[in-house]
Design a protein around this motif. Structure first.
Motif, PDB file in Angstrom:
ATOM      1  N   ASN A  60     -21.023 -72.515 100.970  1.00 54.37           N
ATOM      2  CA  ASN A  60     -20.832 -73.652 101.871  1.00 54.37           C
ATOM      3  C   ASN A  60     -20.380 -73.160 103.242  1.00 54.37           C
ATOM      4  O   ASN A  60     -19.323 -72.548 103.368  1.00 54.37           O
ATOM      5  CB  ASN A  60     -19.792 -74.598 101.267  1.00 54.37           C
ATOM      6  N   PRO A  61     -21.146 -73.453 104.318  1.00 51.97           N
ATOM      7  CA  PRO A  61     -20.796 -72.960 105.654  1.00 51.97           C
ATOM      8  C   PRO A  61     -19.449 -73.493 106.162  1.00 51.97           C
ATOM      9  O   PRO A  61     -18.694 -72.756 106.806  1.00 51.97           O
ATOM     10  CB  PRO A  61     -21.939 -73.453 106.550  1.00 51.97           C
ATOM     11  N   ALA A  62     -19.118 -74.750 105.861  1.00 48.41           N
ATOM     12  CA  ALA A  62     -17.845 -75.311 106.323  1.00 48.41           C
ATOM     13  C   ALA A  62     -16.664 -74.630 105.632  1.00 48.41           C
ATOM     14  O   ALA A  62     -15.629 -74.370 106.252  1.00 48.41           O
ATOM     15  CB  ALA A  62     -17.805 -76.815 106.060  1.00 48.41           C
ATOM     16  N   ALA A  63     -16.819 -74.312 104.346  1.00 47.43           N
ATOM     17  CA  ALA A  63     -15.753 -73.630 103.615  1.00 47.43           C
ATOM     18  C   ALA A  63     -15.563 -72.215 104.134  1.00 47.43           C
ATOM     19  O   ALA A  63     -14.428 -71.748 104.305  1.00 47.43           O
ATOM     20  CB  ALA A  63     -16.064 -73.623 102.120  1.00 47.43           C
ATOM     21  N   GLY A  68     -12.877 -68.216 105.730  1.00 50.23           N
ATOM     22  CA  GLY A  68     -13.397 -66.858 105.869  1.00 50.23           C
ATOM     23  C   GLY A  68     -14.170 -66.463 104.623  1.00 50.23           C
ATOM     24  O   GLY A  68     -14.302 -67.238 103.685  1.00 50.23           O
ATOM     25  N   GLU A  69     -14.661 -65.236 104.648  1.00 50.81           N
ATOM     26  CA  GLU A  69     -15.462 -64.777 103.515  1.00 50.81           C
ATOM     27  C   GLU A  69     -14.938 -63.425 103.053  1.00 50.81           C
ATOM     28  O   GLU A  69     -14.631 -62.579 103.893  1.00 50.81           O
ATOM     29  CB  GLU A  69     -16.931 -64.663 103.953  1.00 50.81           C
ATOM     30  N   PRO A  70     -14.751 -63.178 101.793  1.00 53.25           N
ATOM     31  CA  PRO A  70     -15.077 -63.989 100.620  1.00 53.25           C
ATOM     32  C   PRO A  70     -13.946 -64.955 100.270  1.00 53.25           C
ATOM     33  O   PRO A  70     -12.784 -64.720 100.594  1.00 53.25           O
ATOM     34  CB  PRO A  70     -15.242 -62.943  99.519  1.00 53.25           C
ATOM     35  N   LEU A 135     -17.955 -79.722  98.388  1.00 52.09           N
ATOM     36  CA  LEU A 135     -18.881 -78.647  98.043  1.00 52.09           C
ATOM     37  C   LEU A 135     -20.091 -79.178  97.295  1.00 52.09           C
ATOM     38  O   LEU A 135     -21.118 -78.531  97.230  1.00 52.09           O
ATOM     39  CB  LEU A 135     -18.176 -77.594  97.180  1.00 52.09           C
ATOM     40  N   LEU A 136     -19.942 -80.366  96.740  1.00 48.84           N
ATOM     41  CA  LEU A 136     -20.989 -80.956  95.907  1.00 48.84           C
ATOM     42  C   LEU A 136     -20.809 -82.459  95.948  1.00 48.84           C
ATOM     43  O   LEU A 136     -19.694 -82.953  95.902  1.00 48.84           O
ATOM     44  CB  LEU A 136     -20.824 -80.438  94.478  1.00 48.84           C
TER      45      LEU A 136
END
Length: 146
Positions: A60-63, A68-70, A135-136
């Motif tokens: 999810n781009p907003a998350a 940040g990632e991961p 997310l869903l």
């Protein structure tokens, strides 16, 4: 005068003072072990659910922008509720997640209808801002691998 031989005592008559408490202890260990296995099975089901929801969060781009990632689950940050009726049930799990930019609570709801498990809702609540990231959606359930 009696010349009869003494009657030998049984093993339990000679050793009751330590074998009886040991038998009770063995019974308690057996009960605790059974309960532990039952709980471990429930936690394994929750782990699969959380792993699938973390995949959704990392996609999810907003998350990813907020955390940040991961995005990973924080250790010992799990809580939830499980309800089952026959083969149908519902899981509600809350997990603390974190990324390089911050922390959030991941709330997941899964239902099981006749053996088919589906994530019905998954959302992140970002700490600090209180932003809720879906997310869903409920219209788009995701199957959970078994």
């Amino acid at each position: 005068m009696s010349t009869g031989a003494a009657v030998p005592r049984s093993w339990f008559a000679k050793n009751w003072w330590w074998s009886a408490p040991l038998g009770c202890l063995a019974l308690m260990v057996l009960c605790l072990g059974s309960c532990s296995l039952l709980c471990a099975g429930k936690l394994w089901g929750a782990k699969q659910l959380v792993d699938e929801a973390l995949v959704l969060a990392n996609r999810n781009p907003a998350a990813v922008e907020a955390l940040g990632e991961p995005i990973v689950a924080a250790p010992f940050g799990r809580g939830g509720d499980t309800q089952f009726t026959n083969r149908d049930g519902r899981w509600q799990v809350r997990v603390e997640v974190r990324g390089p930019k911050g922390r959030a609570n991941l709330r997941i709801e899964q239902s099981e209808d006749g053996g088919a498990k589906r994530i019905r809702s998954a959302e992140l609540v970002v700490e600090g801002s209180g932003e809720v990231i879906a997310l869903l959606t409920a219209e788009d359930p995701v199957a959970v691998p078994q």
